[in-house]
Motif scaffolding. Structure first.
Motif, PDB file in Angstrom:
ATOM      1  N   ARG A 166       0.796  -1.243   0.000  1.00 13.44           N
ATOM      2  CA  ARG A 166       0.000   0.000   0.000  1.00 13.44           C
ATOM      3  C   ARG A 166       0.824   1.286   0.000  1.00 13.44           C
ATOM      4  O   ARG A 166       0.246   2.383  -0.021  1.00 13.44           O
ATOM      5  CB  ARG A 166      -0.979   0.019   1.182  1.00 13.44           C
ATOM      6  N   ALA A 167       2.127   1.194   0.039  1.00  9.42           N
ATOM      7  CA  ALA A 167       2.965   2.396   0.010  1.00  9.42           C
ATOM      8  C   ALA A 167       3.561   2.558  -1.395  1.00  9.42           C
ATOM      9  O   ALA A 167       4.124   1.610  -1.943  1.00  9.42           O
ATOM     10  CB  ALA A 167       4.079   2.292   1.043  1.00  9.42           C
ATOM     11  N   ARG A 168       3.420   3.746  -1.956  1.00  4.78           N
ATOM     12  CA  ARG A 168       3.965   3.990  -3.286  1.00  4.78           C
ATOM     13  C   ARG A 168       5.490   4.008  -3.207  1.00  4.78           C
ATOM     14  O   ARG A 168       6.071   4.610  -2.295  1.00  4.78           O
ATOM     15  CB  ARG A 168       3.445   5.310  -3.849  1.00  4.78           C
ATOM     16  N   ILE A 169       6.121   3.343  -4.171  1.00  6.93           N
ATOM     17  CA  ILE A 169       7.591   3.237  -4.129  1.00  6.93           C
ATOM     18  C   ILE A 169       8.192   3.602  -5.491  1.00  6.93           C
ATOM     19  O   ILE A 169       7.534   3.532  -6.534  1.00  6.93           O
ATOM     20  CB  ILE A 169       8.030   1.805  -3.724  1.00  6.93           C
ATOM     21  N   ASP A 170       9.455   3.993  -5.434  1.00  9.26           N
ATOM     22  CA  ASP A 170      10.270   4.075  -6.641  1.00  9.26           C
ATOM     23  C   ASP A 170      11.129   2.816  -6.752  1.00  9.26           C
ATOM     24  O   ASP A 170      11.274   2.234  -7.823  1.00  9.26           O
ATOM     25  CB  ASP A 170      11.169   5.316  -6.605  1.00  9.26           C
ATOM     26  N   MET A 171      11.686   2.404  -5.599  1.00 10.58           N
ATOM     27  CA  MET A 171      12.440   1.157  -5.531  1.00 10.58           C
ATOM     28  C   MET A 171      12.408   0.665  -4.094  1.00 10.58           C
ATOM     29  O   MET A 171      12.534   1.451  -3.156  1.00 10.58           O
ATOM     30  CB  MET A 171      13.895   1.340  -5.986  1.00 10.58           C
TER      31      MET A 171
END
Length: 207
Positions: A93-98
């Motif tokens: 549920r957490a937006r990530i780049d990496m």
């Protein structure tokens, strides 16, 4: 300084479990148009997106052509990388780049597609429906059957005898499999099949 230290909340860190010798890393589609699909993974990059050349193509609305990729290093560390997607890649549920992915983590690709990263034994994968396995690999059922026998070390004549077909038909199935999977020959095909848990690898690590 002491007051700041006392107010800090310490939370346990969940250590990433590595793949055991008998296991294969997999992505399972939990929600979306491809629900139920299981994709065995290998060391290197696995591309996820709407494009037909992706390793895991997803047709859901809001999925970018090249949305994200999973990168598995030689030592088993798994990284999820967003590829500048329009609607984002989310890990638990957490937006990530990496971010590092651990067993049981949920990956959301766009608004509708949800995946789960997990490990499965080769025996568990081998018990799945052969037609389903073939479809996931982009092969016809008979092509997969021939590919598995190649990985078990059978010659074309032995495969022909086992399946009650001609050696020429075996050669045709193999040529089709090479073309569909982009492989160069029997050794590459055998390695591909073993890495995806479709046959035992004598208890050792897949090459």
């Amino acid at each position: 300084m002491e007051d700041d230290d006392k107010s800090t909340v310490v939370r346990p860190v969940r250590i990433a479990r590595g793949r055991r010798r008998s296991e294969v890393a997999c992505l399972e589609v939990l929600e979306g148009n491809s629900q139920g699909k299981v994709l065995p993974l290998t060391t290197g990059s696995t591309l996820i997106g709407r494009g037909s050349t992706c390793d895991l193509p997803l047709t859901d609305e809001g999925v970018s052509r090249r949305h994200a990729k999973l990168a598995i290093s030689e030592d088993g560390v798994v990284n999820l990388i967003d590829l500048d997607s329009t609607n984002g890649t989310f890990l638990n549920r957490a937006r990530i780049d990496m971010a590092i992915v651990r067993e049981g983590d949920r990956i959301q690709i766009g608004p509708d597609a949800t995946l789960r990263f997990m490990y499965r034994t080769r025996q568990e994968l081998a018990r799945r429906d052969p037609k389903e396995q073939a479809a996931e690999l982009g092969l016809r059922p008979r092509e997969l059957e021939v590919a598995v026998l190649v990985a078990e070390g059978l010659t074309s004549q032995e495969i022909a005898d086992r399946l009650h077909i001609s050696p020429r038909t075996v050669t045709t199935h193999l040529s089709n499999a090479y073309e569909r999977l982009g492989l160069s020959g029997r050794a590459a095909l055998a390695r591909y099949v073993v890495q995806r848990g479709l046959v035992p690898d004598d208890g050792g690590e897949a090459p």
